[in-house]
Design a protein around this motif. Structure first.
Motif, PDB file in Angstrom:
ATOM      1  N   ASP A  30       0.804  -1.176  -0.179  1.00 22.55           N
ATOM      2  CA  ASP A  30      -0.083   0.006   0.058  1.00 22.55           C
ATOM      3  C   ASP A  30       0.858   1.278   0.058  1.00 22.55           C
ATOM      4  N   SER A  31       2.349   1.264   0.130  1.00 28.67           N
ATOM      5  CA  SER A  31       2.966   2.261   0.149  1.00 28.67           C
ATOM      6  C   SER A  31       3.752   2.829  -1.039  1.00 28.67           C
ATOM      7  N   TYR A  32       3.444   1.669  -2.172  1.00 27.59           N
ATOM      8  CA  TYR A  32       3.923   2.166  -3.308  1.00 27.59           C
ATOM      9  C   TYR A  32       2.876   1.850  -4.607  1.00 27.59           C
ATOM     10  N   ALA A  33       3.112   2.644  -5.355  1.00 25.32           N
ATOM     11  CA  ALA A  33       2.348   2.342  -6.782  1.00 25.32           C
ATOM     12  C   ALA A  33       2.906   0.976  -7.356  1.00 25.32           C
ATOM     13  N   ILE A  34       1.807   0.155  -7.675  1.00 21.08           N
ATOM     14  CA  ILE A  34       2.555  -1.112  -8.270  1.00 21.08           C
ATOM     15  C   ILE A  34       2.032  -1.226  -9.835  1.00 21.08           C
ATOM     16  N   ALA A  35       3.199  -1.395 -10.489  1.00 18.42           N
ATOM     17  CA  ALA A  35       2.892  -1.529 -11.980  1.00 18.42           C
ATOM     18  C   ALA A  35       3.027  -3.005 -12.334  1.00 18.42           C
ATOM     19  N   LEU A  51      -1.522   0.548 -10.326  1.00 20.21           N
ATOM     20  CA  LEU A  51      -2.411   0.966  -9.265  1.00 20.21           C
ATOM     21  C   LEU A  51      -1.517   1.998  -8.254  1.00 20.21           C
ATOM     22  N   ARG A  52      -2.317   3.174  -8.305  1.00 19.36           N
ATOM     23  CA  ARG A  52      -1.600   4.185  -7.497  1.00 19.36           C
ATOM     24  C   ARG A  52      -2.473   4.828  -6.600  1.00 19.36           C
ATOM     25  N   TYR A  53      -2.182   5.286  -5.595  1.00 20.19           N
ATOM     26  CA  TYR A  53      -3.135   5.789  -4.465  1.00 20.19           C
ATOM     27  C   TYR A  53      -3.350   7.310  -4.810  1.00 20.19           C
ATOM     28  N   ARG A  54      -4.568   7.903  -4.815  1.00 20.14           N
ATOM     29  CA  ARG A  54      -4.862   9.287  -4.882  1.00 20.14           C
ATOM     30  C   ARG A  54      -5.746   9.512  -3.691  1.00 20.14           C
ATOM     31  N   SER A  55      -6.127  10.517  -3.171  1.00 19.19           N
ATOM     32  CA  SER A  55      -6.623  11.083  -2.064  1.00 19.19           C
ATOM     33  C   SER A  55      -8.418  10.455  -2.011  1.00 19.19           C
ATOM     34  N   SER A  56      -8.623  10.219  -3.252  1.00 21.00           N
ATOM     35  CA  SER A  56     -10.004   9.524  -3.354  1.00 21.00           C
ATOM     36  C   SER A  56     -10.118   8.167  -3.136  1.00 21.00           C
ATOM     37  N   GLY A  57      -8.701   7.374  -3.201  1.00 20.36           N
ATOM     38  CA  GLY A  57      -8.465   5.812  -3.180  1.00 20.36           C
ATOM     39  C   GLY A  57      -7.690   5.501  -4.135  1.00 20.36           C
ATOM     40  N   THR A  58      -7.742   4.243  -4.510  1.00 26.53           N
ATOM     41  CA  THR A  58      -6.715   3.401  -5.317  1.00 26.53           C
ATOM     42  C   THR A  58      -7.300   3.885  -6.675  1.00 26.53           C
ATOM     43  N   THR A 103       7.113   6.127  -5.507  1.00 27.48           N
ATOM     44  CA  THR A 103       6.026   6.931  -4.535  1.00 27.48           C
ATOM     45  C   THR A 103       4.610   5.924  -4.591  1.00 27.48           C
ATOM     46  N   SER A 104       3.866   6.299  -3.755  1.00 32.46           N
ATOM     47  CA  SER A 104       2.324   5.528  -4.000  1.00 32.46           C
ATOM     48  C   SER A 104       1.464   6.166  -4.725  1.00 32.46           C
ATOM     49  N   PHE A 105       1.881   7.427  -5.162  1.00 39.89           N
ATOM     50  CA  PHE A 105       0.999   7.916  -6.200  1.00 39.89           C
ATOM     51  C   PHE A 105       1.277   8.397  -7.478  1.00 39.89           C
ATOM     52  N   GLN A 106       2.528   8.004  -7.774  1.00 38.49           N
ATOM     53  CA  GLN A 106       2.729   8.026  -9.424  1.00 38.49           C
ATOM     54  C   GLN A 106       3.025   6.869 -10.091  1.00 38.49           C
TER      55      GLN A 106
END
Length: 127
Positions: A30-35, A51-58, A103-106
């Motif tokens: 959950d701490s990383y974006a997974i490609a 899969l990346r995290y945004r404030s709205s979720g995955t 990063t988790s979001f990129q």
């Protein structure tokens, strides 16, 4: 040490489905974006999903070549990411890899940006 282990590859007939898994050890996915990338013989690595995290979720991102055909999801409880592949075609045959981003979001299409990789799982699509 961050460790990623793919599983679930195999032989499937054209039009069939397959789900491959990416399990993590030594860190929380959950701490990383997974490609997900794939590499067919004689070709470079192609990014297919992330899969990346945004404030709205995955927030998943897909390559145009697999949009509507592949779906990636997380199972945080099991620290695993999945790639569900439907309506498989011979051109989908490749070794599939998961990779953890910085990063988790990129997410990026450039495979060199990803620091941690699994060993890959082979998907064969043939009748």
């Amino acid at each position: 040490q961050l460790l990623l282990v793919e599983s679930g590859g195999g032989l499937v007939q054209p039009g069939g489905s397959l789900r491959v898994s990416c399990a993590a050890a030594g860190f929380t996915l959950d701490s990383y974006a997974i490609a997900w990338f794939r590499q067919a013989p004689g070709h470079g690595r192609e990014g297919v999903a992330c899969l990346r995290y945004r404030s709205s979720g995955t927030s998943p991102k897909y390559a145009d070549t697999v949009k509507g055909q592949f779906t990636s999801s997380r199972d945080s409880a099991n620290n695993t990411v999945y790639l569900q592949m439907n309506e498989l075609k011979p051109e989908d045959a490749a070794v599939y890899y998961c990779a953890a981003g910085q990063t988790s979001f990129q997410c990026r299409d450039d495979s060199t940006w990803y620091e941690h990789w699994g060993q890959g799982t082979k998907v064969t699509v043939s009748s």
